[in-house]
Design a protein around this motif. Sequence first.
Motif, PDB file in Angstrom:
ATOM      1  N   SER A 116       0.836  -1.204   0.000  1.00 45.73           N
ATOM      2  CA  SER A 116       0.000   0.000   0.000  1.00 45.73           C
ATOM      3  C   SER A 116       0.868   1.251   0.000  1.00 45.73           C
ATOM      4  O   SER A 116       0.462   2.287  -0.522  1.00 45.73           O
ATOM      5  CB  SER A 116      -0.948   0.000   1.199  1.00 45.73           C
ATOM      6  N   GLY A 121      -3.249   4.818  -4.023  1.00 45.81           N
ATOM      7  CA  GLY A 121      -4.091   4.461  -2.880  1.00 45.81           C
ATOM      8  C   GLY A 121      -5.108   3.390  -3.208  1.00 45.81           C
ATOM      9  O   GLY A 121      -6.225   3.404  -2.703  1.00 45.81           O
ATOM     10  N   ARG A 138      -4.895   0.162  -2.606  1.00 45.34           N
ATOM     11  CA  ARG A 138      -4.969  -0.975  -1.688  1.00 45.34           C
ATOM     12  C   ARG A 138      -5.404  -0.526  -0.306  1.00 45.34           C
ATOM     13  O   ARG A 138      -4.945   0.490   0.189  1.00 45.34           O
ATOM     14  CB  ARG A 138      -3.604  -1.657  -1.605  1.00 45.34           C
ATOM     15  N   GLU A 139      -6.278  -1.301   0.288  1.00 42.13           N
ATOM     16  CA  GLU A 139      -6.732  -0.961   1.639  1.00 42.13           C
ATOM     17  C   GLU A 139      -6.588  -2.193   2.535  1.00 42.13           C
ATOM     18  O   GLU A 139      -6.907  -3.311   2.148  1.00 42.13           O
ATOM     19  CB  GLU A 139      -8.185  -0.465   1.598  1.00 42.13           C
ATOM     20  N   PHE A 140      -6.104  -1.933   3.745  1.00 39.53           N
ATOM     21  CA  PHE A 140      -5.814  -3.003   4.686  1.00 39.53           C
ATOM     22  C   PHE A 140      -7.085  -3.379   5.451  1.00 39.53           C
ATOM     23  O   PHE A 140      -7.819  -2.504   5.899  1.00 39.53           O
ATOM     24  CB  PHE A 140      -4.737  -2.516   5.657  1.00 39.53           C
ATOM     25  N   MET A 150      -4.072  -7.464   3.214  1.00 41.30           N
ATOM     26  CA  MET A 150      -4.319  -6.359   2.298  1.00 41.30           C
ATOM     27  C   MET A 150      -5.365  -6.785   1.281  1.00 41.30           C
ATOM     28  O   MET A 150      -5.393  -7.935   0.847  1.00 41.30           O
ATOM     29  CB  MET A 150      -3.005  -5.973   1.606  1.00 41.30           C
TER      30      MET A 150
END
Lengths: 312, 244
Positions: B121, B127, B129-131, B138
């Motif tokens: 990320s 932006g 990728r979001e955890f 991820m």
Amino acid sequence: MHPAYSVIFFTTSTGAGYGLLALLGLMSLLGVLPAGLWPVLAGLGLAFALIAGGLLSSTGHLGRPERAWRAFSQWRSSWLSREGVCAVLTFVPGTLFGLGWIVTQRPEGWVAVAGGGAALGAVATVYCTAMIYASLKPVAQWHSRFTLPGYLIFAAMSGLVLLNAVFAVFGQAASILSIAAAVLTLAGWAWKRATWQHDDALNLPATANSATGLAGGRVQSIEWPHSEENYLLKEMGFRVARKHRDRLRLIAQALAFAVPAALLAIAPLLPVPAAVAAGIVAALCQIAGLLVERWLFFADAKHTVMLYYGRT
Amino acid sequence: MTCIPAATERSLGLVIDLDTCVGCQACVTSCKEWNTGGHMAPLTDMKPYGGGVDGVWFNRVHTLEHITDAGGRTVHFPRSCLHCAQPACVSVCPTGASYKRTSDGIVLVDEDKCIGCKLCSWACPYGAREFDVDVGVMKKCTLCVDRIYNEHLSVEDRVPACVAACPTGARHFGDLGDPNSAASILVEERGGVALMPELGYEPTNRYLPPRARSERAPKVAAAALEDAAPQGGFLGWVDRLLAR
């Protein structure tokens, strides 16, 4: 960028540990280590404690630490994977060096070679750590020619200050070590100041225009996609330390560089107990200062995704 | 392996028309609805009904203002994974969880291998990728791999959920590696652009800039409304009566 405590501790601790290990290994290769079991064994013990502690703490920011072993697989492309591989491989010559020292207590033959191998591994590991950050294009402060030398200098500097303290404690205080540590600390200070000067003039590597494909004029955010902080804002839009940046920079400079350099420079003039105390205080002070410096390294870094949020 | 393929057989991606996007968020909710049960399920929401709501979304629509000499214009800007040809998110991955498929160029995460180090990320300038703090891995846009090849769906539905949902036809799906695909032709005709080309990630997705202002729009503001003129007859009598 969000400064995760585990990563700050990891990079500072392993940096100092690998610096110490590299110096001990190099001195053994050159045959200039003081004879006797304890000074060198204590130095190696401290180096391995810092390295192992740092590596363990680095798993603290993982979402799935039980799978950490998988991180050794992608050394062909990933600096993080290479770092893991180098860290583990360095334990092999490092352990041989330690065992050899216990047996022979002399920097000769295969023990000296093992020390050289450990030094090589230590430098390679710190190199990989630095490249993890230096290879990230979205963060201009990291993707900079200052990052890699910075990590190497700070590792050597904190390693030498620790070496000086350990040898002093075990009755091997040497003026040359103390003076060299002071000089390297001043060099580290100069490098950090040059880095900050460079970083302050940096812009993000992209613009709101190129980020949105809207050419010409000015692009500004008028509404976010969400009303609360999301992962991106928490991780990439961290702003707390930036608010106190100037004060934190002063604290970092005093603790990591100014105070240790002064203590190390005057230590050779002091009577032995005071010189030992100066060496220990310089080392502890510097580690504390480097933790602040590392905090700023993360918190000051700006990521291109914030262009979409107008928060830069 | 997280080495990036030198070339892919196809380069599937999205073409997003910033001229026609109205910012209705239909693509956002449709994406969430499909994917929270799809390949990368679940898209966890934390505290969904209280303060501090946070969750994983693959697609987010920003609202921007583009101010030029011609004046200001509101632009709705959907942001999702661009399935880059040079995805640094893949090459930084230490475990091999992130990968780019040689068959169609889609960038995916193998959730069973991800250790949640978040480095990918950091490596993504967009932006994308979001955890997922709940699962500890991820997550990212899959370009709906579980729709586009899904033989249980009718042929016209084998497109990403966001494309299927868009009410204004602002989202298009196709092979951007094939210059003769409808998506590539559209990009060619409308001068579609790549985002942050200066970083060298070579994104596959393209954005179509808003069209120039129409010359048909009225150039002079309409005259202000005036008081109704006095009238004769029955209505005039009522007007006079009520005005007393």
